[in-house]
Design a protein around this motif. Sequence first.
Motif, PDB file in Angstrom:
ATOM      1  N   ASN A   1      46.646 -22.150 -27.378  1.00 41.64           N
ATOM      2  CA  ASN A   1      46.540 -20.810 -27.360  1.00 41.64           C
ATOM      3  C   ASN A   1      47.868 -20.065 -27.426  1.00 41.64           C
TER       4      ASN A   1
ATOM      5  N   MET B   1      54.484 -20.068 -23.525  1.00 41.00           N
ATOM      6  CA  MET B   1      53.739 -20.427 -22.272  1.00 41.00           C
ATOM      7  C   MET B   1      54.831 -21.665 -22.338  1.00 41.00           C
TER       8      MET B   1
ATOM      9  N   ARG C   1      58.118 -19.295 -21.452  1.00 38.38           N
ATOM     10  CA  ARG C   1      58.217 -18.880 -19.484  1.00 38.38           C
ATOM     11  C   ARG C   1      58.905 -20.403 -19.050  1.00 38.38           C
TER      12      ARG C   1
ATOM     13  N   ASP D   1      42.505 -15.957 -24.633  1.00 36.56           N
ATOM     14  CA  ASP D   1      43.369 -15.456 -23.783  1.00 36.56           C
ATOM     15  C   ASP D   1      43.373 -15.564 -21.926  1.00 36.56           C
TER      16      ASP D   1
ATOM     17  N   PHE E   1      53.797 -14.395 -13.251  1.00 36.94           N
ATOM     18  CA  PHE E   1      52.750 -14.606 -13.020  1.00 36.94           C
ATOM     19  C   PHE E   1      51.499 -15.247 -12.603  1.00 36.94           C
TER      20      PHE E   1
HETATM   21  N1  LIG Z   1      48.106 -13.952 -21.901  1.00 34.16           N
HETATM   22  C1  LIG Z   1      48.504 -14.754 -21.407  1.00 34.16           C
HETATM   23  C2  LIG Z   1      48.909 -16.321 -21.544  1.00 34.16           C
HETATM   24  C3  LIG Z   1      47.167 -16.365 -21.674  1.00 34.16           C
HETATM   25  O1  LIG Z   1      46.271 -17.264 -22.276  1.00 34.16           O
HETATM   26  C4  LIG Z   1      50.152 -14.742 -20.652  1.00 34.16           C
HETATM   27  O2  LIG Z   1      50.816 -13.455 -20.844  1.00 34.16           O
HETATM   28  O3  LIG Z   1      50.846 -16.151 -20.109  1.00 34.16           O
END
Ligand SMILES: N[C@@H](CC=O)C(=O)O
Length: 497
Positions: free
Chosen positions: A165, A170, A173, A296, A460
């Motif tokens: 997604n 991802m 990070r 999300d 996060f």
């Molecule tokens: N929007 C999130 C991802 C999740 O699906 C993020 O900012 O890491």
Amino acid sequence: MKLSKTLSNALSDPRLFREHAYVDGKWTHGDGGREAAVFDPATGEAIGHIPWLEAHQIREAVDAADAAYVHWRALRADERCERLLAWYDLLQAHREDLATIMTLEQGKPLPDARGEVEYGASFVRWFAEEGKRTFGETIPSHIPNAALGTLKEPVGIAALITPWNFPLAMITRKAAAAMAAGCPVIVKPAGETPFSALALAELAERAGIPAGVFNVVLGEPAEVSKILCGEERIKALSFTGSTRVGRLLLEQCAGTVKRVSLELGGNAPFIVGPDMDPREAALAAVAAKFQTAGQDCLAANRILVHESIHDAFVEHFAERMAALTVGNGLESEVDLGPLIHRQAVDKAAAIVDDAISRGATLVAGDQNAAPGRNFFMPVLLTGVTPQMMVWREENFAPVAGVTAYSDDEEVIAMANDTEYGLAAYVYTHDIRRIWKLLRALEYGMVSVNSVKMTGPPVPFGGVKQSGLGREGGITGIDEYLETKYYCLGALGSVSGS
Ligand SMILES: N[C@@H](CC=O)C(=O)O
Ligand SMILES: NC(=O)c1ccc[n+]([C@@H]2O[C@H](COP(=O)([O-])OP(=O)(O)OC[C@H]3O[C@@H](n4cnc5c(N)ncnc54)[C@H](O)[C@@H]3O)[C@@H](O)[C@H]2O)c1
């Protein structure tokens, strides 16, 4: 292997489109000849192919990372910083191509894809800098004539398994934090969206990241993950994806006692207080629900509105939702792209049917208007209850479930009634209510009167079955660092030691 015309023709730098794995600085075929097609979810057309590596090739990636580790960890933090900043600059310079790749493989609208490239790049810059601040401590000694303290050292090779997604952010990070700490990485991207990961590899190479430090392996997910989790030489696993797969990987890592970070599913409540302007709250809720077509982890899943403004809220929500345009993410003015594949559409339909069969009201959402097989029109359901899938499961689709509550105690119980604990939204201007909810909500992140909550400085992550550990922020790099305690004894008489 056939080179896709569609994707490479759409790019100003066609070399960013790669159809091979990237191991030890080399573009790699699968030795067994296995491959998989990658589809544009908007059109259903194949946009390219990727090889599936064999088990011995995954182990070769570990060999490469192991060899690279010696030199990468020996660099000074500011030297690693320079290379990561060069990578950051290249991500920015190629933003448009990276966004095009992302929209073609993931489906999200081009402006959102550009936003994700910015977002993903921002973690590279953040961790490039944070790598210079992995300070140890001096410990006042309780042992005579000794000096005590700690050093921070890289944990070792990190395996990074990521979802479709957010195909770029991802990865960055995790990877930027690990690499800044001195750890080489082996990335296993989702099979639906490998091309963003491979473009990252191409740019890492151009940035001067040495061979073996950033590797991308491709293959049958369960097969590859099992090898990575079972590998003794891999010291950390960072996974973003569903809670179901997260549990599986946690078990698989037990045998080698790895450091495990898990960023898993969410089921975010969106709480609207009685003092709110229903229109203002409805606009925010639509924004929090429908980004990335609801796919999300932060998407507002259960919208809990005080009974005194419920009807007005629903009216404004429906009006705003009706103005959303659904279509191919490459076209301008599109708000929602397709879902990732047909199974996701079928799951969304099942969730809506389940809710209606259990008494929810379908206010809006006519699937006959969907512009293609993988599209799902936004749905608004009211009267949703805890017995329904839409309440219990992360729907990961543009399906909004609204329900009314009567007081703070009731809404707290409703909001916490889930195994998930990633993010929650609170909309109210009453400071006492804000504080009460902030403390009572069992979530890793609570956003008050703001849809946007993420970014590089933010820790996060979730509680309960939404995960383990935190990414980003000043602690994100700790996931890739060990603390080594030292005691220097017999120093003679060291005053004040
Ligand atoms: N929007 C999130 C991802 C999740 O699906 C993020 O900012 O890491
Ligand atoms: N908390 C967060 O930061 C965050 C961010 C983005 C997505 N997510 C979550 O990710 C999920 C959606 O992504 P998804 O559908 O790609 O998740 P997923 O769990 O199906 O897949 C994630 C990764 O695991 C791999 N995988 C799939 N099945 C596997 C198996 N049996 N064994 C080993 N590996 C396997 C996939 O190939 C992919 O690389 C949602 O639950 C969403 O909330 C969480």
